[in-house]
Design a protein around this motif. Structure first.
Motif, PDB file in Angstrom:
ATOM      1  N   GLY A 181       0.831  -1.199   0.000  1.00  0.00           N
ATOM      2  CA  GLY A 181       0.000   0.000   0.000  1.00  0.00           C
ATOM      3  C   GLY A 181       0.866   1.250   0.000  1.00  0.00           C
ATOM      4  O   GLY A 181       2.017   1.233   0.443  1.00  0.00           O
ATOM      5  N   ILE A 206       1.788   0.840  -4.597  1.00  0.00           N
ATOM      6  CA  ILE A 206       0.493   0.784  -5.276  1.00  0.00           C
ATOM      7  C   ILE A 206       0.146  -0.664  -5.635  1.00  0.00           C
ATOM      8  O   ILE A 206       0.943  -1.388  -6.230  1.00  0.00           O
ATOM      9  CB  ILE A 206       0.511   1.657  -6.550  1.00  0.00           C
ATOM     10  N   ASP A 211      -5.958   2.032  -4.541  1.00  0.00           N
ATOM     11  CA  ASP A 211      -4.794   2.711  -3.971  1.00  0.00           C
ATOM     12  C   ASP A 211      -4.518   4.020  -4.701  1.00  0.00           C
ATOM     13  O   ASP A 211      -4.151   5.021  -4.074  1.00  0.00           O
ATOM     14  CB  ASP A 211      -3.553   1.813  -4.078  1.00  0.00           C
TER      15      ASP A 211
END
Length: 242
Positions: A181, A206, A211
């Motif tokens: 993340g 990502i 995200d």
């Protein structure tokens, strides 16, 4: 949200960057293309992202093993409409100018898009280098590098927003290639510190389009992405390009 694909070069290969552990980087295996040449992979990344900007991390130069001059020159001339952002471990203004001079195109290729120097704080030693590049009209980018929550900034630029250029990168090396993340907290912190018109760009972590949406909400204008493109985890074909 602008997706900016990333090409990492090390020991003559395009490599997969994972958590900034550079000694463990291995040649890329991409679902985008079976090719292994840097130019073919660069084109695949650009096609997949719809971008007209490519971020190049010359890890050979950053690690002081030697810049990938031939590869960089090939990318420069073969992708004339693409703006190349180059992080090559610049320690000061002089080292940046020396490398860029070696990549200057001949007059016949004067229509090439700009080659933009990226000053990473993990490498930069001269706090005046960014200002000198701005004065020279090079539109430099400052990468505010950190690892394990600690800034990598010998020149103290992470604490000097007044010296930042118009574009800065929130580079959390631990997140790169991690699928953990995005580091939204760092983007929000830098956004709060930066002058109002500063463009903040995130990097790493990502996993999917959710995200990217969260990154946009954090105040980032763009995000550097590699693994999620190579692994077909995000589809940018319906994204409005910035």
């Amino acid at each position: 949200m602008q997706v900016i694909p990333v090409l990492d070069l090390l020991d003559g290969h395009v490599v997969r960057a994972v958590r900034g552990e550079r000694n463990a980087y291995r040649p890329i295996q991409s679902r985008l293309t079976a090719a292994s040449e840097p130019l073919a992979i660069a084109r695949a990344l650009l096609d997949a992202s719809g971008a007209r900007t490519l971020y190049i991390a010359d890890l050979g130069a950053i690690l002081r093993r030697g810049a990938h001059l031939a590869t960089l020159a090939e990318l420069r001339t073969a992708l004339p409409a693409v703006e190349l952002w180059l992080d090559a471990g610049f320690t000061d203004y002089a080292s940046m100018r020396t490398l860029l001079a070696q990549l200057d195109a001949p007059a016949a290729h004067s229509n090439l898009a700009p080659l933009v120097p990226v000053f990473g704080t993990e490498s930069l030693h001269d706090i005046e280098a960014v200002r000198a590049a701005q004065t020279a009209g090079l539109a430099p980018i400052l990468s505010l590098d950190q690892r394990a929550g600690q800034p990598l900034a010998a020149a103290g630029l992470d604490r000097s927003p007044a010296l930042w250029p118009s574009r800065v990168i929130a580079m959390t090396l631990d997140q790169v290639g991690s699928y953990a993340g995005p580091d939204l907290a760092s983007v929000e912190r830098i956004r709060a510190q930066a002058p109002a018109r500063t463009i903040v760009i995130g990097a790493g972590g990502i996993r999917d389009r959710d995200d990217l949406a969260a990154a946009a909400s954090s105040g980032a204008s763009a995000w550097l992405v590699a693994s999620a493109l190579h692994d077909l985890q995000i589809d940018c074909t319906h994204r409005a390009s910035a």
